[in-house]
Design a protein around this motif. Sequence first.
Motif, PDB file in Angstrom:
ATOM      1  N   GLY A   6      28.268  -9.718   2.210  1.00 30.95           N
ATOM      2  CA  GLY A   6      27.782 -11.067   2.696  1.00 30.95           C
ATOM      3  C   GLY A   6      28.963 -12.108   1.931  1.00 30.95           C
ATOM      4  O   GLY A   6      29.664 -11.524   1.393  1.00 30.95           O
ATOM      5  N   ARG A   7      28.637 -13.261   2.092  1.00 27.24           N
ATOM      6  CA  ARG A   7      29.610 -14.428   1.414  1.00 27.24           C
ATOM      7  C   ARG A   7      28.622 -15.480   0.840  1.00 27.24           C
ATOM      8  O   ARG A   7      27.437 -15.720   1.274  1.00 27.24           O
ATOM      9  CB  ARG A   7      30.306 -15.317   2.534  1.00 27.24           C
ATOM     10  N   ILE A   8      29.180 -15.924  -0.448  1.00 30.88           N
ATOM     11  CA  ILE A   8      28.404 -17.074  -0.998  1.00 30.88           C
ATOM     12  C   ILE A   8      29.438 -18.170  -0.655  1.00 30.88           C
ATOM     13  O   ILE A   8      30.519 -18.278  -1.052  1.00 30.88           O
ATOM     14  CB  ILE A   8      28.418 -16.818  -2.465  1.00 30.88           C
ATOM     15  N   ALA A   9      28.833 -19.398  -0.332  1.00 24.65           N
ATOM     16  CA  ALA A   9      29.420 -20.777  -0.232  1.00 24.65           C
ATOM     17  C   ALA A   9      29.265 -21.578  -1.261  1.00 24.65           C
ATOM     18  O   ALA A   9      28.278 -21.564  -2.002  1.00 24.65           O
ATOM     19  CB  ALA A   9      28.819 -21.469   1.106  1.00 24.65           C
ATOM     20  N   TYR A  10      30.501 -21.941  -1.635  1.00 26.31           N
ATOM     21  CA  TYR A  10      30.436 -22.909  -3.039  1.00 26.31           C
ATOM     22  C   TYR A  10      30.915 -24.169  -2.567  1.00 26.31           C
ATOM     23  O   TYR A  10      31.885 -24.234  -1.843  1.00 26.31           O
ATOM     24  CB  TYR A  10      31.512 -22.291  -4.148  1.00 26.31           C
ATOM     25  N   VAL A  11      30.371 -25.426  -2.812  1.00 25.70           N
ATOM     26  CA  VAL A  11      30.600 -26.715  -2.741  1.00 25.70           C
ATOM     27  C   VAL A  11      31.016 -27.235  -3.928  1.00 25.70           C
ATOM     28  O   VAL A  11      30.003 -27.469  -4.769  1.00 25.70           O
ATOM     29  CB  VAL A  11      29.586 -27.367  -1.933  1.00 25.70           C
TER      30      VAL A  11
END
Length: 218
Positions: free
Chosen positions: A58-63
């Motif tokens: 998977g991937r983790i989105a960081y803002v």
Amino acid sequence: MRDLRPLTVDRVPDLAGDFALCTFWQTVPHNGHVLARAPEEVLRDWVHEVTADWGPPGRIAYVDGMPAGNVLLAPARHVPRLAAFPTAPSDPSTLMLLTVRVNADQQGRGLRKVLVQAAVKEALRHRVRAIDVIAARPLAVSRHPCVLEAAFLENVGFRVTRDHPVYPRLRLDLRTVVTVREEAAAAVRKVLAKVPGLRPVPDTRPDGVTPARTAHRP
């Protein structure tokens, strides 16, 4: 600023966001019994196992440097909870989209679609032909938050491949995705070819292919 990073063992705590760590897909039904292991421990072991066998799941989105959402996917053989669904695939190598979650402050900003696109890119990198997902229809009164809703998936291109009144299995055919992308690129090249003063020049890709693109004549 958005930044998508692979899911690693060290980043497991960042999966929580506005939610508790979800181990729904990584475990079998407990039949009312309390899970003996801590969710973070379960997820760390799962991420390690999938990464060793297939790659980051998977991937983790960081803002602005903070975790804002995540997408999880893995081959069916690494998803124990599938055994509880009548529409589960029989092929253990089927790539499954498990969940797409975003924090409350990111709702309505398109981050869920961005995360689905990240899953598609990961699947294409593995040369997978399709992504399957077990989804929930409105009849699923007690839908677990880690089970995606069918309406959202159909809006981003998934289609029912095995129907069920409550938990259908949907599929995104990645061959269609690639074909559409290639057709769009070909259409752009065709238009640019008619523009005076432009000519095709080689554009070498990492795979050694050198398709034509356009550039101004010197």
